[in-house]
Design an enzyme around this catalytic site. Structure first.
Site: not given
Lengths: 404, 143
Positions: A121, A198, A201, A224, A362
């Site tokens: 991203h 990261d 998600q 999220k 993104c």
């Protein structure tokens, strides 16, 4: 899992859009909030609001306890060793910037290399680009296979002795691929390379255990995973965080201040300058409780079932091409419809009251490397249903009728 | 030559016929498919309008009196919108274009229905049309 009861927990799911019942398939962008989270925010501002860590008065102490309790809940949820390894931030993007700005500026030198993947991203690209530019370091990109899985052989080759950090997504927001972050961390640590994962998600879809992964940093966003917007966190291993200089200066992050010298506070406060987002942090804790009560394994199983069903339905339409078919995949499908621009398709799908995302998500460099303008992305949460997937197929049928 | 207001009110009454938005989209799609093709040599980076989910090229030529627009997009609905704008503004003087109102887009519900975000490029296209008018007017004033 009683799906009717679960859907009733999320008030927004019963609203209509364009006079049709809302179908919310944009969960990878943000998830909806259960009533308990909304209630927690109202309760905080109704009964508890005050500044934390300062006052001796009753409200301040209660707010501080609730705030710190939320930190403990996050620690438990991602299986960190200590709660002071959890730094509250505005979200995943700020967490990555914190690491780039603090650890990165202190440790990256001219000629060093940082490795990311082609799946990243923009939030896990741009902070490193900025750092590399400032330091004269190099950003290297690990390629992916056609199905969206990471090319591990290429990664092994990239890990030269100039590499100081791998920054990699746990789950691709565009293709859904789940990266083998434990294996990647093992490979990196063998060579003394730091690892940032990261996790934007990941938290809502799978069990996350940062000690098992072994990574040095893990970043995440509350919104999220059914929590409010504007709150997120950074996990950093205690020794790593202790060795890092502060990121921002201000109140809360200091132990003592004179005009000559400031002594910084200890973890986690060293990295939390200014009044924190107390209400949303408490809401974050409540959201994680909600998820834990249902069970992350049960959620993962339900979402896998939805993904399998949707994939079957999509594959039965010869005009649809699924982008990203990694064997290990989270519950989202990126796709294109032959000869139809994603923007056109998304506009008509919206008319059916169905929220999908269109565009580059993104991840523009990824789109460029796939040679496509963008995709349509349907991302599922456990509160979605097969009937909703059927409605999406119906809408896609209409799109094909209109444009072809 | 008919006035801009005449073209735009004709467009408004065409859209009035449709009750629901799916029919309006259907019409926009038809307009998109029937947009005269732009000469490929004008599909340049320079003519590309920034800030849309789809790529939109807008080319303008000035004959000394009027401006003539051609456009293209890789998305059909966006082409349909471009078609409307060309019908409204092409073949008019810079001053007429600068003086014209964009109210007709509100009247057919385009601005509220196609959210004024970066996604559809409607606002960027109008801005670009007006920018061309301003530029040609300045050029006209100087010569």
């Amino acid at each position: 899992m009683n799906i009717e009861e679960i859907r009733a927990d999320f008030p927004i799911l019963s609203r209509s859009v364009h006079n049709k019942p809302l179908v919310y398939f944009d969960n990878a962008a943000t998830t909806q909030k259960p009533q308990v989270v909304i209630d927690a925010l109202v309760d905080y501002y109704t009964n508890l609001n005050s500044n934390v860590h300062r006052g001796v008065h009753y409200l301040s102490q209660q707010a501080t306890m609730a705030f710190e309790e939320a930190r403990v809940k996050i620690r438990d949820f991602i299986h960190a060793r200590y709660s002071h390894e959890i730094i509250f931030t505005r979200g995943c993007t700020e967490s990555i910037n914190l690491v780039a700005g603090s650890w990165g500026r202190a440790n990256i030198r001219e000629g060093d290399e940082i490795v990311i993947s082609a799946l990243e991203h923009h939030s896990n690209i741009v902070p490193w680009q900025m750092l590399c530019e400032e330091k004269g370091a190099k950003l290297k990109v690990c390629p992916i296979h056609e199905d969206g899985s990471l090319n591990m052989e290429a990664l092994a080759e990239l890990l030269t002795n100039r590499v100081r950090l791998i920054a990699i997504t746990h789950i691709s927001n565009t293709m859904g691929s789940i990266n083998p972050v434990k294996e990647i961390t093992r490979m990196a640590h063998e060579k003394g390379i730091m690892v940032l994962v990261d996790g934007a998600q990941a938290l809502s879809h799978m069990k996350v255990d940062v000690q098992d992964i072994g990574c040095d940093f893990y970043t995440f966003s509350g919104h999220k995973v059914y929590a409010p917007m504007g709150i997120g966190g950074l996990y950093g291993r205690e020794d790593v965080l202790n060795a890092m200089p502060p990121y921002q200066g201000g109140g809360e992050m200091i132990k003592s201040v004179t005009f000559e010298k400031t002594i910084y506070n200890e973890l986690p406060f060293k990295f939390e300058a200014g009044t924190p987002n107390v209400g949303d942090a408490i809401g974050f804790g409540v959201a994680l409780d909600y998820v834990s009560n249902i069970g992350i394994e049960q959620i993962a199983a339900r979402e896998h079932e939805l993904l399998t069903y949707a994939t079957e339905r999509f594959k039965s339409d010869p005009l649809i091409r699924i982008i990203g078919d990694a064997p290990d995949k989270a519950s989202l499908i990126s796709f294109v419809i032959d000869k139809i621009h994603p923007y056109d398709a998304g506009t008509i799908i919206d008319q059916f009251g169905i929220a999908v995302r269109t565009g580059t998500h993104c991840t523009q460099p990824l789109m460029d490397s796939l040679g496509i303008q963008g995709t349509i992305r349907a991302s599922f949460a456990f509160y979605n249903t097969r009937e909703e997937i059927d409605r999406l197929m119906e809408a896609i049928g209409k799109v094909e009728e209109l444009f072809l | 030559m008919i006035k801009i207001e005449e073209s735009t009110s004709a467009i408004v009454s065409e859209f009035d016929v449709f009750d629901d938005w799916m029919d309006k989209y259907n019409y926009l799609i038809e307009l998109g498919k029937s947009l005269p093709l732009i000469d490929d040599k004008y599909k340049t980076e320079n003519n590309l309008i920034e800030g849309c989910q789809s790529r939109v090229w807008l080319h303008a030529e000035f004959d000394g009196t009027n401006i003539h627009f051609t456009a293209d997009s890789d998305a059909v609905i966006t082409k349909g919108i471009a078609n409307l704008l060309i019908r409204a503004y092409s073949g008019h003087t810079p001053q007429e274009i600068l003086d014209s109102s964009t109210e007709f887009l509100n009247e057919i519900g385009l601005t509220q229905h196609l959210s004024p975000t970066r996604s559809n490029g409607l606002l960027s296209m109008i801005k670009q049309v007006k920018m061309y008018a301003l530029a040609f007017k300045t050029k006209q004033g100087m010569s």
